[in-house]
Design a protein around this motif. Structure first.
Motif, PDB file in Angstrom:
ATOM      1  N   GLN A  71       0.855  -1.185   0.000  1.00  0.00           N
ATOM      2  CA  GLN A  71       0.000   0.000   0.000  1.00  0.00           C
ATOM      3  C   GLN A  71       0.890   1.234   0.000  1.00  0.00           C
ATOM      4  N   ILE A  72       0.546   2.201  -0.851  1.00  0.00           N
ATOM      5  CA  ILE A  72       1.287   3.458  -0.881  1.00  0.00           C
ATOM      6  C   ILE A  72       0.502   4.474  -0.056  1.00  0.00           C
ATOM      7  N   PRO A  73       1.014   4.886   1.100  1.00  0.00           N
ATOM      8  CA  PRO A  73       0.272   5.810   1.970  1.00  0.00           C
ATOM      9  C   PRO A  73       0.437   7.258   1.525  1.00  0.00           C
ATOM     10  N   SER A  74      -0.361   8.124   2.085  1.00  0.00           N
ATOM     11  CA  SER A  74      -0.286   9.552   1.750  1.00  0.00           C
ATOM     12  C   SER A  74       1.041  10.165   2.195  1.00  0.00           C
ATOM     13  N   THR A  75       1.722   9.504   3.131  1.00  0.00           N
ATOM     14  CA  THR A  75       3.002  10.014   3.618  1.00  0.00           C
ATOM     15  C   THR A  75       4.143   9.762   2.636  1.00  0.00           C
ATOM     16  N   VAL A  76       3.834   9.203   1.457  1.00  0.00           N
ATOM     17  CA  VAL A  76       4.874   8.957   0.461  1.00  0.00           C
ATOM     18  C   VAL A  76       5.601  10.244   0.086  1.00  0.00           C
ATOM     19  N   ASN A  77       4.931  11.380   0.236  1.00  0.00           N
ATOM     20  CA  ASN A  77       5.573  12.650  -0.144  1.00  0.00           C
ATOM     21  C   ASN A  77       6.690  13.059   0.814  1.00  0.00           C
ATOM     22  N   ASN A  78       6.910  12.277   1.866  1.00  0.00           N
ATOM     23  CA  ASN A  78       8.056  12.530   2.744  1.00  0.00           C
ATOM     24  C   ASN A  78       9.356  12.012   2.143  1.00  0.00           C
ATOM     25  N   LEU A  79       9.245  11.191   1.091  1.00  0.00           N
ATOM     26  CA  LEU A  79      10.432  10.596   0.482  1.00  0.00           C
ATOM     27  C   LEU A  79      10.942  11.532  -0.614  1.00  0.00           C
ATOM     28  N   LYS A  80      11.638  12.543  -0.202  1.00  0.00           N
ATOM     29  CA  LYS A  80      12.057  13.620  -1.105  1.00  0.00           C
ATOM     30  C   LYS A  80      13.153  13.205  -2.077  1.00  0.00           C
ATOM     31  N   LYS A  81      13.775  12.046  -1.856  1.00  0.00           N
ATOM     32  CA  LYS A  81      14.870  11.607  -2.722  1.00  0.00           C
ATOM     33  C   LYS A  81      14.490  10.423  -3.602  1.00  0.00           C
ATOM     34  N   LEU A  82      13.261   9.932  -3.466  1.00  0.00           N
ATOM     35  CA  LEU A  82      12.859   8.703  -4.141  1.00  0.00           C
ATOM     36  C   LEU A  82      12.866   8.872  -5.660  1.00  0.00           C
ATOM     37  N   LYS A  83      13.608   8.006  -6.341  1.00  0.00           N
ATOM     38  CA  LYS A  83      13.678   8.035  -7.804  1.00  0.00           C
ATOM     39  C   LYS A  83      12.965   6.853  -8.443  1.00  0.00           C
ATOM     40  N   ARG A  84      12.971   5.718  -7.765  1.00  0.00           N
ATOM     41  CA  ARG A  84      12.389   4.503  -8.341  1.00  0.00           C
ATOM     42  C   ARG A  84      11.437   3.841  -7.359  1.00  0.00           C
ATOM     43  N   ILE A  85      10.192   3.605  -7.811  1.00  0.00           N
ATOM     44  CA  ILE A  85       9.238   2.823  -7.042  1.00  0.00           C
ATOM     45  C   ILE A  85       8.783   1.677  -7.933  1.00  0.00           C
ATOM     46  N   ASP A  86       9.067   0.460  -7.497  1.00  0.00           N
ATOM     47  CA  ASP A  86       8.858  -0.713  -8.346  1.00  0.00           C
ATOM     48  C   ASP A  86       8.260  -1.837  -7.509  1.00  0.00           C
ATOM     49  N   PHE A  87       6.965  -2.061  -7.717  1.00  0.00           N
ATOM     50  CA  PHE A  87       6.268  -3.182  -7.092  1.00  0.00           C
ATOM     51  C   PHE A  87       5.609  -4.051  -8.165  1.00  0.00           C
ATOM     52  N   HIS A  88       6.270  -4.214  -9.327  1.00  0.00           N
ATOM     53  CA  HIS A  88       5.624  -4.945 -10.411  1.00  0.00           C
ATOM     54  C   HIS A  88       5.441  -6.415 -10.059  1.00  0.00           C
ATOM     55  N   ASN A  89       4.403  -7.011 -10.654  1.00  0.00           N
ATOM     56  CA  ASN A  89       4.020  -8.402 -10.407  1.00  0.00           C
ATOM     57  C   ASN A  89       3.643  -8.651  -8.954  1.00  0.00           C
ATOM     58  N   THR A  90       3.172  -7.622  -8.293  1.00  0.00           N
ATOM     59  CA  THR A  90       2.529  -7.737  -6.987  1.00  0.00           C
ATOM     60  C   THR A  90       1.275  -6.869  -7.073  1.00  0.00           C
ATOM     61  N   ILE A  91       0.522  -6.797  -6.006  1.00  0.00           N
ATOM     62  CA  ILE A  91      -0.696  -5.995  -6.025  1.00  0.00           C
ATOM     63  C   ILE A  91      -0.554  -4.810  -5.077  1.00  0.00           C
ATOM     64  N   THR A  92      -0.728  -3.595  -5.627  1.00  0.00           N
ATOM     65  CA  THR A  92      -0.780  -2.391  -4.802  1.00  0.00           C
ATOM     66  C   THR A  92      -2.250  -2.083  -4.515  1.00  0.00           C
ATOM     67  N   LEU A  93      -2.615  -2.123  -3.240  1.00  0.00           N
ATOM     68  CA  LEU A  93      -4.006  -1.925  -2.826  1.00  0.00           C
ATOM     69  C   LEU A  93      -4.322  -0.460  -2.550  1.00  0.00           C
ATOM     70  N   TYR A  94      -5.614  -0.129  -2.663  1.00  0.00           N
ATOM     71  CA  TYR A  94      -6.166   1.160  -2.242  1.00  0.00           C
ATOM     72  C   TYR A  94      -5.713   2.332  -3.108  1.00  0.00           C
ATOM     73  N   GLY A  95      -5.235   2.032  -4.308  1.00  0.00           N
ATOM     74  CA  GLY A  95      -5.010   3.101  -5.267  1.00  0.00           C
ATOM     75  C   GLY A  95      -3.718   3.874  -5.084  1.00  0.00           C
ATOM     76  N   LEU A  96      -3.633   4.978  -5.840  1.00  0.00           N
ATOM     77  CA  LEU A  96      -2.457   5.833  -5.838  1.00  0.00           C
ATOM     78  C   LEU A  96      -2.825   7.161  -5.186  1.00  0.00           C
ATOM     79  N   PRO A  97      -2.243   7.471  -4.037  1.00  0.00           N
ATOM     80  CA  PRO A  97      -2.580   8.733  -3.368  1.00  0.00           C
ATOM     81  C   PRO A  97      -2.091   9.938  -4.166  1.00  0.00           C
TER      82      PRO A  97
END
Length: 325
Positions: free
Chosen positions: A76-102
């Motif tokens: 699950q990608i929470p609303s606090t994802v915006n705290n990751l100011k350096k994040l360049k790559r987010i990769d959860f392919h071939n799994t299930i991300t629940l509850y959408g994209l905030p």
């Protein structure tokens, strides 16, 4: 403690590789990289993770690479994802991300790579804020619903794009999700790869993609177009196209479209029809112009071709016409 949470929540003792985890220095743990004493990367690909990735990993505010993919688990990608100011790559392919994209995901302006599979039960749509991710070069998402925002055309650094709507998850079949009106994408001058699968569209947008000068691969699979799909004639003007797949589409073509033989550097053509799409098969003869094309591999399975020319081209290595009636 956050990495310990990840290990315990996803069955770390049964991972394929858990070398040094929970012992020794963190930088020695398999799949973990550090910088200046902080966790900067997690790369656990096909490592037999199970159950649910804890949301605490989104507290690693120095992380640049988050790749936890190819496993039988949820995230699950929470609303606090915006705290990751350096994040360049987010990769959860071939799994299930629940509850959408905030909406907060689009506040991470450093993002270069997004590779996700969302649950179609959540009816996830891309936000117009996607256009604010100016450094994005790779955007692959499975399970998206609804119309695609025009702001996609603002991703001028984008090189690779893939959207897939047809995912069966839990009960029900999400095949042929409504894609609405797909926007014109003529401003993506770095775009080289496009794959779009299992949508119903109100418009034929494919011709606009050919306006991007570096487009190398154009793959449209299992899609339904309002009024039927005609091969855009402007594809013949593309000097960059090497691979085209127009497969299982409701074609509005009676005979083989000559445009596909006029693309100067095209080497691979997948133009087949299976199952329900056989009713959209083309008929008549394969034009003799195939011998003067640059094609090396041609897949024309499932059509109603009545005749083939003598193949005199020394370039063609494969011509598949199985199940032509």
């Amino acid at each position: 403690l956050i990495l310990v949470d990840l290990y315990q929540a996803t069955g770390g003792e049964n991972w394929t590789n858990n070398d040094n985890w929970l012992q020794g220095s963190v930088e020695s743990w398999f799949g973990i990289t550090t910088a200046d004493g902080r966790v900067s990367g997690i790369q656990l690909i096909g490592n037999n993770l199970r159950d649910t990735v804890p949301t605490s990993i989104w507290e690693l505010d120095s992380i640049t690479t988050l790749t936890i993919s190819r496993g039988d688990f949820y995230n699950q990608i929470p609303s606090t994802v915006n705290n990751l100011k350096k994040l360049k790559r987010i990769d959860f392919h071939n799994t299930i991300t629940l509850y959408g994209l905030p909406e907060e995901l689009y506040d991470v302006k450093t993002l270069e790579i997004i590779y996700l599979r969302v649950s179609h039960l959540d009816s996830v749509q891309l936000s117009p804020k996607i256009g604010e991710l100016e450094d994005l070069i790779f955007l692959w998402i499975q399970g998206l619903h609804g119309s695609f925002p025009a702001e996609l055309n603002e991703l001028t650094k984008l090189q690779s794009m893939s959207f897939s709507g047809g995912i069966t998850f839990g009960s029900g079949d999400a095949r042929y999700i409504n894609g609405g009106v797909f926007p014109t994408l003529d401003n993506l001058q770095s775009l080289s790869y496009v794959q779009i699968t299992s949508y119903e569209f109100e418009n034929n947008f494919v011709g606009s993609l050919a306006l991007n000068p570096l487009l190398d691969d154009l793959l449209i699979n299992d899609c339904i177009f309002k009024g039927g799909f005609k091969v855009p004639t402007n594809l013949a003007n593309s000097t960059s196209l090497r691979t085209i797949r127009f497969a299982n589409i409701n074609l509005d073509e009676e005979t083989f479209p000559l445009t596909l033989l006029q693309i100067p550097n095209l080497t691979e053509l997948d133009f087949y029809q299976f199952s329900d799409f056989e009713k959209y098969a083309i008929t008549g003869a394969l034009p003799n112009e195939v011998n003067s094309s640059s094609l090396r591999s041609i897949d024309l399975r499932g059509h109603d071709l009545t005749a083939l020319p003598e193949i005199t081209s020394e370039i063609i290595q494969s011509l598949n016409v199985e199940n032509n009636r």
